[in-house]
Design an enzyme around this catalytic site. Sequence first.
Site, PDB file in Angstrom:
ATOM      1  N   PRO A   1       0.792  -1.226   0.000  1.00 50.70           N
ATOM      2  CA  PRO A   1       0.000   0.000   0.000  1.00 50.70           C
ATOM      3  C   PRO A   1       0.827   1.280   0.000  1.00 50.70           C
ATOM      4  CG  PRO A   1      -0.132  -1.108   2.139  1.00 50.70           C
ATOM      5  CD  PRO A   1       0.523  -2.065   1.180  1.00 50.70           C
ATOM      6  N   ASN A   2       0.323   2.219  -0.769  1.00 52.66           N
ATOM      7  CA  ASN A   2       0.866   3.582  -0.889  1.00 52.66           C
ATOM      8  C   ASN A   2       2.140   3.658  -1.725  1.00 52.66           C
ATOM      9  OD1 ASN A   2      -1.192   4.772   0.827  1.00 52.66           O
ATOM     10  ND2 ASN A   2      -0.186   3.695   2.506  1.00 52.66           N
TER      11      ASN A   2
ATOM     12  N   ARG B   1       5.026  10.780  -2.575  1.00 50.74           N
ATOM     13  CA  ARG B   1       4.920  10.457  -1.148  1.00 50.74           C
ATOM     14  C   ARG B   1       6.286  10.616  -0.471  1.00 50.74           C
ATOM     15  NH1 ARG B   1       4.627   4.341   1.194  1.00 50.74           N
ATOM     16  NH2 ARG B   1       4.444   4.909   3.391  1.00 50.74           N
TER      17      ARG B   1
ATOM     18  N   TYR C   1      11.530   8.414   0.377  1.00 54.21           N
ATOM     19  CA  TYR C   1      11.429   7.382  -0.654  1.00 54.21           C
ATOM     20  C   TYR C   1      12.007   7.808  -2.012  1.00 54.21           C
ATOM     21  CZ  TYR C   1       8.309   5.370   2.808  1.00 54.21           C
ATOM     22  OH  TYR C   1       7.796   4.851   3.973  1.00 54.21           O
TER      23      TYR C   1
ATOM     24  N   ASN D   1       7.982  -5.768  -1.313  1.00 51.62           N
ATOM     25  CA  ASN D   1       7.989  -4.641  -0.383  1.00 51.62           C
ATOM     26  C   ASN D   1       6.576  -4.575   0.191  1.00 51.62           C
ATOM     27  OD1 ASN D   1       7.929  -2.279   1.037  1.00 51.62           O
ATOM     28  ND2 ASN D   1       9.092  -1.102  -0.464  1.00 51.62           N
TER      29      ASN D   1
ATOM     30  N   ALA E   1       3.295  -0.860   4.562  1.00 51.52           N
ATOM     31  CA  ALA E   1       2.783  -0.862   5.950  1.00 51.52           C
ATOM     32  C   ALA E   1       2.295  -2.241   6.397  1.00 51.52           C
ATOM     33  CB  ALA E   1       1.666   0.164   6.096  1.00 51.52           C
TER      34      ALA E   1
ATOM     35  N   HIS F   1       4.151  -4.482   9.041  1.00 51.53           N
ATOM     36  CA  HIS F   1       4.165  -4.306  10.491  1.00 51.53           C
ATOM     37  C   HIS F   1       2.983  -4.951  11.206  1.00 51.53           C
ATOM     38  CE1 HIS F   1       7.403  -1.742   9.289  1.00 51.53           C
ATOM     39  NE2 HIS F   1       6.585  -0.923   8.636  1.00 51.53           N
TER      40      HIS F   1
ATOM     41  N   GLU G   1      12.418  -9.828   1.093  1.00 53.56           N
ATOM     42  CA  GLU G   1      11.718  -8.643   1.592  1.00 53.56           C
ATOM     43  C   GLU G   1      12.607  -7.421   1.350  1.00 53.56           C
ATOM     44  OE1 GLU G   1      11.247  -8.820   5.823  1.00 53.56           O
ATOM     45  OE2 GLU G   1      10.135  -6.929   5.940  1.00 53.56           O
TER      46      GLU G   1
ATOM     47  N   HIS H   1      12.803  -3.037   1.688  1.00 53.57           N
ATOM     48  CA  HIS H   1      12.272  -1.728   2.095  1.00 53.57           C
ATOM     49  C   HIS H   1      13.169  -0.652   1.527  1.00 53.57           C
ATOM     50  CE1 HIS H   1       9.380  -3.598   4.708  1.00 53.57           C
ATOM     51  NE2 HIS H   1      10.341  -4.424   5.069  1.00 53.57           N
ATOM     52  N   ILE H   2      12.546   0.348   0.943  1.00 52.60           N
ATOM     53  CA  ILE H   2      13.311   1.451   0.349  1.00 52.60           C
ATOM     54  C   ILE H   2      14.036   2.221   1.449  1.00 52.60           C
ATOM     55  CG2 ILE H   2      13.070   3.629  -0.939  1.00 52.60           C
ATOM     56  CD1 ILE H   2      10.512   2.255  -2.246  1.00 52.60           C
TER      57      ILE H   2
ATOM     58  N   ARG I   1      13.252   4.455  11.934  1.00 44.11           N
ATOM     59  CA  ARG I   1      12.119   5.392  11.845  1.00 44.11           C
ATOM     60  C   ARG I   1      11.191   5.210  13.047  1.00 44.11           C
ATOM     61  NH1 ARG I   1       9.637   4.741   6.137  1.00 44.11           N
ATOM     62  NH2 ARG I   1       8.521   6.608   6.811  1.00 44.11           N
TER      63      ARG I   1
HETATM   64  C1  DQA Z   1       8.471   0.808   3.449  1.00 46.41           C
HETATM   65  C2  DQA Z   1       8.609   1.050   4.955  1.00 46.41           C
HETATM   66  C3  DQA Z   1       7.273   0.852   5.656  1.00 46.41           C
HETATM   67  O1  DQA Z   1       7.413   1.104   7.051  1.00 46.41           O
HETATM   68  C4  DQA Z   1       6.255   1.818   5.098  1.00 46.41           C
HETATM   69  O2  DQA Z   1       4.985   1.595   5.688  1.00 46.41           O
HETATM   70  C5  DQA Z   1       6.163   1.818   3.619  1.00 46.41           C
HETATM   71  C6  DQA Z   1       7.392   1.668   2.835  1.00 46.41           C
HETATM   72  C7  DQA Z   1       9.795   1.104   2.705  1.00 46.41           C
HETATM   73  O3  DQA Z   1       9.876   0.736   1.536  1.00 46.41           O
HETATM   74  O4  DQA Z   1      10.703   1.718   3.256  1.00 46.41           O
HETATM   75  O5  DQA Z   1       5.107   2.025   3.042  1.00 46.41           O
HETATM   76  O6  DQA Z   1       8.165  -0.560   3.241  1.00 46.41           O
END
Ligand code: DQA
Length: 155
Positions: free
Chosen positions: A17-18, A25, A30, A81, A84, A87, A108, A110-111, A117
């Site tokens: 998501p997102n 964003r 990112y 990826n 959210a 978590h 897995e 994460h950017i 964070r």
């Molecule tokens: C993310 C890190 C997550 O905590 C966050 O909710 C994201 C992006 C990252 O790529 O750093 O949406 O997965």
Amino acid sequence: MEATHKGTRNVIVVNGPNLGRLGVREPDVYGSDDLAALTRLCEGWGSELGLHVEVRQSDDEAEMIGWMHRAVDEQTPVVMNPAAFTHYSYGLSDAAHMVTDAGLPLMEVHISNPSARDSFRKYSVISPVATGTITGMGFYGYRLALEAIAHLLGA
Ligand code: DQA
């Protein structure tokens, strides 16, 4: 099932998501490049590595779970990826577990570096079932994940 390209393995790169909002964003976190740019990079890196990469994005947990089920059925390695969902989604965690249980790599990515964070980002329900995790390397983390998959497949 999608046709396997001659001499290559299919890999799916799934984004949660997102991540469809990359570029607009939180660019300080990112970066300023969008999902289309990430898609082109992943496809290019894939072809260098002998992998046919299909990049997907969804804001829908059920859709992502369905993609994991299909990955198992079609024997497709996964770069994920989970955004959210990382978590808190036990449903996606269980589905990811089915992928690695089937002997398929699931990397897995994460950017950002979630550990550096907010406190709610410090725990991943995906990491315990993933083959490996790459964080904090920007879009380049996807390349590292694809390299890991190519290595694991002996591609
Ligand atoms: C993310 C890190 C997550 O905590 C966050 O909710 C994201 C992006 C990252 O790529 O750093 O949406 O997965």
